[in-house]
Enzyme design. Structure first.
Site, mmCIF file in Angstrom:
data_model
loop_
_atom_site.group_PDB
_atom_site.id
_atom_site.type_symbol
_atom_site.label_atom_id
_atom_site.label_comp_id
_atom_site.label_asym_id
_atom_site.label_seq_id
_atom_site.Cartn_x
_atom_site.Cartn_y
_atom_site.Cartn_z
ATOM 1 N N CYS A 1 -1.303 26.334 26.740
ATOM 2 C CA CYS A 1 -0.630 26.867 25.564
ATOM 3 C C CYS A 1 -1.664 27.148 24.475
ATOM 4 O O CYS A 1 -2.716 26.508 24.441
ATOM 5 C CB CYS A 1 0.389 25.827 25.078
ATOM 6 S SG CYS A 1 1.241 26.227 23.542
ATOM 7 N N GLY A 2 -1.361 28.070 23.598
ATOM 8 C CA GLY A 2 -2.245 28.327 22.474
ATOM 9 C C GLY A 2 -2.410 27.117 21.570
ATOM 10 O O GLY A 2 -3.396 27.012 20.836
#
Length: 174
Positions: free
Chosen positions: A39-40
């Site tokens: 995930c970012g």
């Protein structure tokens, strides 16, 4: 466990599919984070680990961080529990517990997350987790004290966590 009335009623599974009895956390401050490895927001692990070590040094076992991996948002946590543990340790040196992978929304949502969302709804009263790395803070009394969005950085949580940790000291001085 829809009959749960308290944080301490829950017994979610750890990375080895063994129950963790939250009654063991009575009197502690607990930060719960739904996590993902791809995930970012994944780099938040670094900030959480730094904050965890700093708080553990001062407050010892009065603070608990728990990561709950979830693959419901963009398939960003596809690995097994073992894969996730390895990723967290190798890439971020995570020393706080990363639990077994769960769902946080929907029909198969973990009972703990249903309870957390009921206790502390999100923006506009929504009772769902919007994305990876949402955070819930549970106080020494087992009540949800705060909820933060994915975009909230770990260091922004230091003040509210410390405030909860200090409540014990204030109460014992009365």
């Amino acid at each position: 466990m829809s009959s749960a009335t308290s944080f301490y009623d829950f017994k979610p599974l750890d990375k080895r599919n063994q129950e963790v009895n939250f009654a063991d956390y009575k009197g502690k401050v607990v930060l719960i984070i739904n996590t993902a490895s791809k995930c970012g927001f994944t780099p938040q692990y670094e900030g959480f680990e730094k904050l965890y070590k700093q708080l553990k040094e001062k407050y010892n076992d009065d603070i608990v961080f728990l990561g709950f991996p979830c693959n419901q948002f963009g398939g960003q946590e596809p690995g097994t529990n073992d894969d996730i543990q390895s990723f967290c340790l190798v890439n971020y040196g995570v020393s706080f517990p990363i639990m077994g992978k769960i769902d946080v929304n929907g029909d198969n949502a973990a009972p703990l997350y249903n309870w957390l969302k009921e206790q502390q709804p999100g923006i506009l009263g929504l009772k769902r987790v919007k994305w990876n790395f949402e955070k819930f803070l549970v106080g020494r009394d087992g009540k949800v004290k705060g909820r933060w969005a994915s975009t909230t950085k770990p260091d922004a949580l230091e003040a509210p966590i410390v405030a909860e940790l200090e409540k014990k000291d204030a109460a014992s001085n009365l």
